[in-house]
Enzyme design. Sequence first.
Site, mmCIF file in Angstrom:
data_model
loop_
_atom_site.group_PDB
_atom_site.id
_atom_site.type_symbol
_atom_site.label_atom_id
_atom_site.label_comp_id
_atom_site.label_asym_id
_atom_site.label_seq_id
_atom_site.Cartn_x
_atom_site.Cartn_y
_atom_site.Cartn_z
ATOM 1 C CD GLU A 113 -2.999 -1.100 2.251
ATOM 2 O OE1 GLU A 113 -2.719 -0.475 3.285
ATOM 3 O OE2 GLU A 113 -4.045 -1.752 2.109
ATOM 4 C CG HIS A 237 -8.930 5.960 1.262
ATOM 5 N ND1 HIS A 237 -8.772 5.685 -0.076
ATOM 6 C CD2 HIS A 237 -8.396 4.907 1.927
ATOM 7 C CE1 HIS A 237 -8.164 4.499 -0.205
ATOM 8 N NE2 HIS A 237 -7.918 4.020 1.002
ATOM 9 N NE ARG A 284 -4.655 5.593 2.923
ATOM 10 C CZ ARG A 284 -5.129 4.760 3.787
ATOM 11 N NH1 ARG A 284 -5.707 5.205 4.875
ATOM 12 N NH2 ARG A 284 -5.052 3.480 3.580
ATOM 13 C CG HIS A 345 -10.102 6.281 5.143
ATOM 14 N ND1 HIS A 345 -11.023 5.304 4.871
ATOM 15 C CD2 HIS A 345 -8.945 5.652 5.465
ATOM 16 C CE1 HIS A 345 -10.447 4.107 5.025
ATOM 17 N NE2 HIS A 345 -9.197 4.290 5.394
ATOM 18 N NE ARG A 380 -5.127 5.310 9.358
ATOM 19 C CZ ARG A 380 -5.542 4.323 8.555
ATOM 20 N NH1 ARG A 380 -4.969 3.142 8.616
ATOM 21 N NH2 ARG A 380 -6.507 4.524 7.708
HETATM 22 P P1 FAD Z 1 -14.398 0.822 15.627
HETATM 23 O O1 FAD Z 1 -14.106 -0.460 14.978
HETATM 24 O O2 FAD Z 1 -14.888 1.931 14.755
HETATM 25 O O3 FAD Z 1 -15.472 0.513 16.741
HETATM 26 C C1 FAD Z 1 -16.094 1.563 17.451
HETATM 27 C C2 FAD Z 1 -17.035 0.937 18.452
HETATM 28 O O4 FAD Z 1 -17.462 1.937 19.372
HETATM 29 C C3 FAD Z 1 -18.299 0.359 17.849
HETATM 30 O O5 FAD Z 1 -18.612 -0.846 18.494
HETATM 31 C C4 FAD Z 1 -19.355 1.400 18.187
HETATM 32 O O6 FAD Z 1 -20.653 0.871 18.311
HETATM 33 C C5 FAD Z 1 -18.850 1.873 19.525
HETATM 34 N N1 FAD Z 1 -19.331 3.199 19.898
HETATM 35 C C6 FAD Z 1 -19.081 4.390 19.310
HETATM 36 N N2 FAD Z 1 -19.736 5.365 19.953
HETATM 37 C C7 FAD Z 1 -20.406 4.778 20.971
HETATM 38 C C8 FAD Z 1 -21.282 5.240 21.963
HETATM 39 N N3 FAD Z 1 -21.649 6.534 22.088
HETATM 40 N N4 FAD Z 1 -21.811 4.336 22.827
HETATM 41 C C9 FAD Z 1 -21.503 3.013 22.746
HETATM 42 N N5 FAD Z 1 -20.681 2.521 21.813
HETATM 43 C C10 FAD Z 1 -20.144 3.401 20.943
HETATM 44 N N6 FAD Z 1 -7.284 0.377 8.948
HETATM 45 C C11 FAD Z 1 -6.304 -0.508 8.701
HETATM 46 O O7 FAD Z 1 -5.344 -0.603 9.473
HETATM 47 N N7 FAD Z 1 -6.361 -1.303 7.593
HETATM 48 C C12 FAD Z 1 -7.385 -1.242 6.698
HETATM 49 O O8 FAD Z 1 -7.418 -1.983 5.732
HETATM 50 C C13 FAD Z 1 -8.424 -0.320 6.929
HETATM 51 N N8 FAD Z 1 -9.451 -0.192 6.050
HETATM 52 C C14 FAD Z 1 -10.478 0.658 6.357
HETATM 53 C C15 FAD Z 1 -11.579 0.728 5.504
HETATM 54 C C16 FAD Z 1 -12.650 1.529 5.803
HETATM 55 C C17 FAD Z 1 -13.839 1.596 4.888
HETATM 56 C C18 FAD Z 1 -12.626 2.317 6.985
HETATM 57 C C19 FAD Z 1 -13.771 3.222 7.338
HETATM 58 C C20 FAD Z 1 -11.524 2.281 7.829
HETATM 59 C C21 FAD Z 1 -10.450 1.451 7.519
HETATM 60 N N9 FAD Z 1 -9.337 1.363 8.370
HETATM 61 C C22 FAD Z 1 -8.346 0.480 8.097
HETATM 62 C C23 FAD Z 1 -9.341 2.049 9.660
HETATM 63 C C24 FAD Z 1 -9.734 1.045 10.742
HETATM 64 O O9 FAD Z 1 -10.744 0.194 10.259
HETATM 65 C C25 FAD Z 1 -10.245 1.733 11.989
HETATM 66 O O10 FAD Z 1 -9.387 2.759 12.367
HETATM 67 C C26 FAD Z 1 -10.346 0.741 13.138
HETATM 68 O O11 FAD Z 1 -11.120 -0.359 12.757
HETATM 69 C C27 FAD Z 1 -10.959 1.407 14.352
HETATM 70 O O12 FAD Z 1 -11.210 0.415 15.313
HETATM 71 P P2 FAD Z 1 -11.716 0.834 16.742
HETATM 72 O O13 FAD Z 1 -11.791 -0.417 17.524
HETATM 73 O O14 FAD Z 1 -10.929 1.963 17.252
HETATM 74 O O15 FAD Z 1 -13.198 1.402 16.469
HETATM 75 C C1 SIN Z 2 -7.527 0.609 2.347
HETATM 76 O O1 SIN Z 2 -7.748 -0.585 2.231
HETATM 77 O O2 SIN Z 2 -7.223 1.369 1.438
HETATM 78 C C2 SIN Z 2 -7.631 1.182 3.715
HETATM 79 C C3 SIN Z 2 -6.391 0.900 4.432
HETATM 80 C C4 SIN Z 2 -6.292 1.783 5.624
HETATM 81 O O3 SIN Z 2 -7.151 2.635 5.859
HETATM 82 O O4 SIN Z 2 -5.309 1.626 6.342
#
Ligand code: FAD
Ligand code: SIN
Length: 527
Positions: A113, A237, A284, A345, A380
Amino acid sequence: MSNFDVLVIGSGAAGLTAALTLAPSYRIGVIAKGKLSEGATGWAQGGIAAVLEEGDSFDAHISDTMIAGAGLNNRAIVEHVVGGAPAAIARLAELGVPFNLDDDGDGWHLTREGGHSHRRIVHVADATGRAIQQALEKAAMAHNNIALVSDMVAIDLVTGRHAEEFSTSGAVHGLYAYNRATRRVETIRARATILATGGAGRAYLYSTAPRGATGDGIAMAWRAGCRISNMEFMQFHPTCLYNLTVKNFLITEAVRGEGGILKHPVTGHRFMPDYDHRAELAPRDIVARAIDSEIKRDGLDFVHLDISHREPEFVKAHYPNIYEKLIGLGVDITKEPIPVVPAQHYTCGGVLVDIDGRTDAPGLYAAGEVTQSGLHGANRLASNSLLECLVFGEGAARHIMAHWTELPAPPPVRAWDESRVTDSDEEVVVQQCWGEIRRFMWNFVGIVRTTKRLERAKHRIDLLRQEVADYYKHFRVTPDLIELRNLVEVADLIIRSALSRHESRGLHYTLDYPEMAADAVDTVLVP
Ligand code: FAD
Ligand code: SIN
């Protein structure tokens, strides 16, 4: 009123990793504001970065992370996370995440990537997050010590000020949360609380993030007295699908990693080499700004991302979900280019934490996208985010276990008081404010900024803040109102942070200060 030893707010990669680490010793409550799988984790496509290729090194991953982060990263944190990557991935594999294997079948397939100098990304085709979320949820469900509670919307952290015996210690003792099933506000007490609520992407009109990414954890921590850092660094993104009905579908960076080319949709010109010697594999911020510049200069709706020169079998095998989704929308990616635009993103800033995930409030930890840990700096590096969730989710849990006896038992706290509010008679206000914020954030606080536009945004958010505060005072809370109140807070934090940075660095690019300053300094807002 319920009690847990540790309360985890959020059921994504960060929250579930923390819960699984703690579960052998303590009773854990994990809450999610909707279904358990609705966070960003389940949406991740590309994968997780780790040094696993022969010839690659921790130093190279550290250096790539710091180049992308424009020097604002905390090197000790970068080393900590990069060093923890192989073990974190091995743990996921043990939980059953079926990472793709290489052609010989004797190691994981590593994709590439932007910003990475080596093949470094382990993945499950183009739906890595779904596999991770499923494996973590399955393991958590199987654990007797973990209670998974969906449809519970956190409103505010319980601090000493909510205790029956008032205290200004600043310590956090749990949470007030709205139960969607009963429509009542509950009090949940715990010795330690971990915020794992994800990012704030939905402050913007166009975002790849899920509907719930409204910055709730950042706003709650701020209201509880924690410092918030680097909110101006919102990552856009480069390649979100441009489609009039499907507005937030990501086209993974791994498409560019395997040879996808960005082209002008009218002339067919490959424009990225005009902007950066790394072309489509530049970090990015650079690719997103280049696309933005092409779109604005020529009045385009989108640019093209083309992978149709690769073998159709290769494309279908590597991007089965994207292929299926786009075929359904009338685009055959094995034969034609994909129309793409940049979209918000990832939230690089957030609640300031130390290497153990500790926030400023005693008893409150945070992990994942809700934090500013020092890993990402001003931008990032791709696929470093899931990694941060895994390393900090585990780290916060380990710190709680090691310091358990120092954490005070939660005191009796006052129940939520609804005696002075009524049901809202004008829900339309909430929808109107949501729409307004997201639109002016997109137009005035987007990829390319100016002080004048930021000031316009500040003026608007000040007005909305008053309106929403007034509304909140008079009406019973609903999930939409809770989110709106938080969106106003984080939008204000983003704008204030952007206004205070008088340079262009990483994701913060302003025409009024186009140069990068000599010293790299974090923005830290103090409540
Ligand atoms: P999340 O997985 O977003 O979970 C948040 C949690 O908090 C959820 O359960 C939600 O319900 C809960 N929550 C929020 N507010 C409240 C509230 N008020 N009360 C109760 N619960 C609440 N990163 C990578 O490293 N590689 C990738 O390939 C990648 N691809 C991505 C693709 C997309 C489309 C997106 C959007 C992001 C991507 N990212 C990627 C970024 C990565 O997915 C996220 O940064 C990461 O998953 C965040 O995880 P987290 O556990 O911090 O929060
Ligand atoms: C992607 O698959 O392009 C997202 C990867 C990332 O957000 O780290």
